[in-house]
Scaffold this active site. Structure first.
Site, PDB file in Angstrom:
ATOM      1  CB  CYS A   9      37.054  42.925  46.079  1.00 27.81           C
ATOM      2  SG  CYS A   9      38.765  42.532  45.745  1.00 27.81           S
ATOM      3  CG  HIS A  17      46.452  38.093  42.121  1.00 22.70           C
ATOM      4  ND1 HIS A  17      45.103  37.948  42.157  1.00 22.70           N
ATOM      5  CD2 HIS A  17      46.720  38.865  41.042  1.00 22.70           C
ATOM      6  CE1 HIS A  17      44.573  38.617  41.134  1.00 22.70           C
ATOM      7  NE2 HIS A  17      45.531  39.194  40.452  1.00 22.70           N
ATOM      8  CB  CYS A  70      43.436  39.277  49.403  1.00 27.01           C
ATOM      9  SG  CYS A  70      41.802  39.200  50.118  1.00 27.01           S
ATOM     10  CG  HIS A 117      44.555  33.933  38.137  1.00 28.94           C
ATOM     11  ND1 HIS A 117      44.827  34.356  39.420  1.00 28.94           N
ATOM     12  CD2 HIS A 117      43.749  34.874  37.589  1.00 28.94           C
ATOM     13  CE1 HIS A 117      44.198  35.500  39.634  1.00 28.94           C
ATOM     14  NE2 HIS A 117      43.533  35.835  38.542  1.00 28.94           N
ATOM     15  CD  GLU A 141      43.274  33.509  44.296  1.00 31.92           C
ATOM     16  OE1 GLU A 141      42.677  34.502  43.844  1.00 31.92           O
ATOM     17  OE2 GLU A 141      42.709  32.553  44.839  1.00 31.92           O
ATOM     18  CB  CYS A 149      36.445  35.816  47.681  1.00 28.06           C
ATOM     19  SG  CYS A 149      36.091  37.439  48.208  1.00 28.06           S
ATOM     20  CB  SER A 193      40.390  41.575  35.258  1.00 29.68           C
ATOM     21  OG  SER A 193      39.512  41.178  36.276  1.00 29.68           O
ATOM     22  CG  ASN A 209      37.405  39.941  39.214  1.00 25.58           C
ATOM     23  OD1 ASN A 209      36.495  40.733  39.102  1.00 25.58           O
ATOM     24  ND2 ASN A 209      38.653  40.327  39.366  1.00 25.58           N
ATOM     25  CB  SER A 251      41.236  45.144  39.730  1.00 24.22           C
ATOM     26  OG  SER A 251      40.952  44.562  38.488  1.00 24.22           O
TER      27      SER A 251
END
Ligand code: SF4
Length: 571
Positions: free
Chosen positions: A12, A73, A95, A123, A125, A189, A217, A219, A261
């Site tokens: 992304c 993150h 990001c 997590h 983030e 997002c 990961s 996502n 990623s």
């Protein structure tokens, strides 16, 4: 079997930006480089970073030196301060979309609002976001947890940027009924939303789904979850060797997607492997693909393209004795291309894993082939084109040979002895000039062609070669960045490079159309305006479908050069 690759698969914007930033830092600086936590959740990509001597720290030491990159993150503000206090130079690659969520939390926390974050409290983030909530942040991963939270007087509700959109819709609906005074922000997002929507559709339309991405990961795990919910067979793999082909054998169609990623080279590799293991191809098709791959890997296709282009340039200038010029160009390009591939086995591991393997296995034969074709080209030039052309070709061969060697008496950005390839944009421009010289200038010098016609044909040839090379450089951008190559797309960015390619091809078209009025070239030269037009259209199609297999794209672009020569035979 049908194999579909999701349009949204792969890096992304935020991850790509962070990876670019750390690779640029590593290519420009000789200081030690670290990432605070794993930059991305992908074991192969992390291995690649270690090969680049980019290491990871998980704890902030009291004292440190070098550069630390904060990943996409983000981190709590106190961690950022602690890194600086320890003595690191900090590159903040958080990001911009995550920064947007941090800003919301910070703004309302200052006014005394509580913060409810829909996401996993462990997590990274979410850990970073909690750091902005002034100690009044709460994380929620289920409706049950949300309903058990105290009723706050004022609160903001935000979601982890990669949260499941359907789940967040349920949260929002619950808040509207039970806590209508809460301020709810849509923080998922857009890239996550698109990725999830697409996999939902692909899972419905296909018999099986393969999700490529790190097991850690978040996502990627969510993509697996969404695909599984449709009841279709879903496999989560980190690398192609983990695919259980037995379980996929009954599927008539397979969809491939990847987490945010997962680098492109891993997705491409997965596609190629799945295609060759599951796609039931007609034996004739298999045979043709084998020939195509052989011609591309050995660069015979590219060299033939250079030969055909040279033939076309000679025809356009009205030069006789076209065949030996075409042969010289072919031998020169074959030699240089093989040499370049031999020197770049390491980066090819990322962009063309199969070609890298081929060059590793057949190294000795390929060195011999490069040497023999180079020598044969020089000999042919010596006996047929005169001393000046031979001299120019000799200089170009030496330049080509030295391209990857540290012989230039100036320093690179890291303070080391530089190579020609370290000069920014050198790869794209040198290949363009070299092809333009062998295809157009050498025959012109040998035949003392008219200056104006030479100039027009040179612009036409170099325009095509530039577009081809810059486009291939865009395809190879991730691998080139890893190995520190300074190609044009790395310097200017993909978007601008695509724009420049398009302008160059349009100018090429215009030049050839103008020959109708100027009459500088042979009659019917304007037919050649079709070549840049076709290349323009092909590149547009490839740009939109970034995961069309590399071999298909390479083949079509290279074939266009053969077509140019064939056009010259016909007119
Ligand atoms: S998923 Fe979205 S918010 Fe998260 S890093 Fe990627 S672009 Fe940024």
């Amino acid at each position: 079997m049908k194999i579909v690759v999701a349009k949204t698969a792969g890096f992304c914007m935020g991850v790509r930006r962070a990876v670019d930033m750390v690779l640029d830092a590593s290519n420009l600086s000789s200081e030690p480089i670290y990432t605070y936590g794993p930059l991305i959740h992908n074991p192969q990509a992390l291995k690649m970073l270690e090969e680049k001597k980019i290491f990871r720290i998980d704890q902030i030491p009291e004292k440190g030196s070098g550069i630390v990159l904060i990943r996409a993150h983000g981190v709590p503000p106190e961690d950022q301060k602690a890194l600086k206090d320890a003595g690191f130079a900090v590159i903040d690659a958080t990001c911009p979309r995550v920064v947007g969520v941090q800003v919301i939390i910070h703004k309302y926390a200052q006014k005394g609002y509580s913060t409810i974050i829909i996401g996993d409290g462990k997590h990274p983030e979410v850990v970073g976001l909690l750091g902005y909530a002034r100690g009044n942040g709460h994380t929620v991963t289920s409706m049950d947890q949300l309903s058990k939270l105290p009723k706050f007087q004022t609160a903001v509700v935000v979601a982890q940027t990669t949260q499941n959109t359907v789940f967040y819709d349920e949260i929002k609906a619950w808040c509207k009924i039970n806590a209508p005074h809460y301020k709810i922000f849509d923080t998922i997002c857009g890239s996550t939303e698109k990725r999830q929507t697409e996999i939902r559709e692909l899972a419905r339309e296909n018999d099986a789904v393969i999700v490529v991405g790190g097991k850690q990961s978040g996502n990627t795990k969510r993509l697996v979850q969404i695909a599984s919910q449709t009841g279709k067979f879903t496999a989560h793999i980190e690398e192609v060797s983990q695919i259980d082909y037995g379980k996929l054998s009954s599927a008539r169609s397979v969809a491939i997607t990847a987490g945010a990623s997962t680098p492109n080279w891993i997705i491409n590799d997965a596609y190629v492997q799945i295609e060759s293991n599951l796609q039931q191809q007609h034996p004739a098709q298999v045979f043709l693909f084998l020939i195509r791959d052989f011609l591309l890997k050995t660069n015979i296709m590219t060299a033939a393209g250079a030969g055909f282009l040279t033939y076309a340039c000679s025809v356009l200038q009205g030069i006789d004795q076209k065949f030996h010029h075409a042969m010289i160009a072919m031998l020169y390009v074959l030699s240089m291309q093989i040499l370049n591939n031999l020197f770049t086995i390491k980066p090819d591991k990322y962009n063309h894993p199969q070609r890298a393997l081929f060059y590793k296995k057949n190294r000795v034969y390929l060195w011999v082939a490069a040497f023999l074709s180079g020598a044969a080209g020089l000999y042919l030039s010596f006996i047929t084109t005169g001393m000046l052309s031979f001299f120019i070709l000799s200089v170009m061969s030496l330049l080509g040979l030295s391209y990857n060697l540290k012989i230039i008496p100036f320093m690179s950005k890291k303070g080391q002895l530089a190579r020609l390839k370290d000069i920014p944009g050198s790869k794209t421009s040198l290949i363009t000039i070299a092809w333009g010289t062998v295809a157009c200038l050498l025959p012109a010098v040998a035949n003392q062609s008219e200056l104006l016609s030479v100039a027009v044909v040179f612009l036409f040839a170099t325009g095509l070669v530039f577009a081809r090379t810059a486009f291939f450089d865009i395809l190879a951008i991730q691998g080139d960045r890893i190995t520190g190559k300074e190609t044009l797309p790395i310097l200017l960015g993909e978007k601008r490079s695509f724009q420049i390619i398009q302008y160059v091809l349009m100018a090429d078209m215009g030049i050839m159309l103008l020959t109708v009025f100027t009459g500088v070239l042979v009659k019917n030269a304007f037919f050649f305006a079709a070549i840049p037009l076709i290349m323009f259209l092909l590149i547009k199609v490839f740009q939109k479908n970034s995961l069309i297999p590399g071999a298909h794209r390479e083949f079509f672009i290279e074939f266009l050069f053969l077509f140019t020569g064939l056009t010259a035979i016909v007119i």
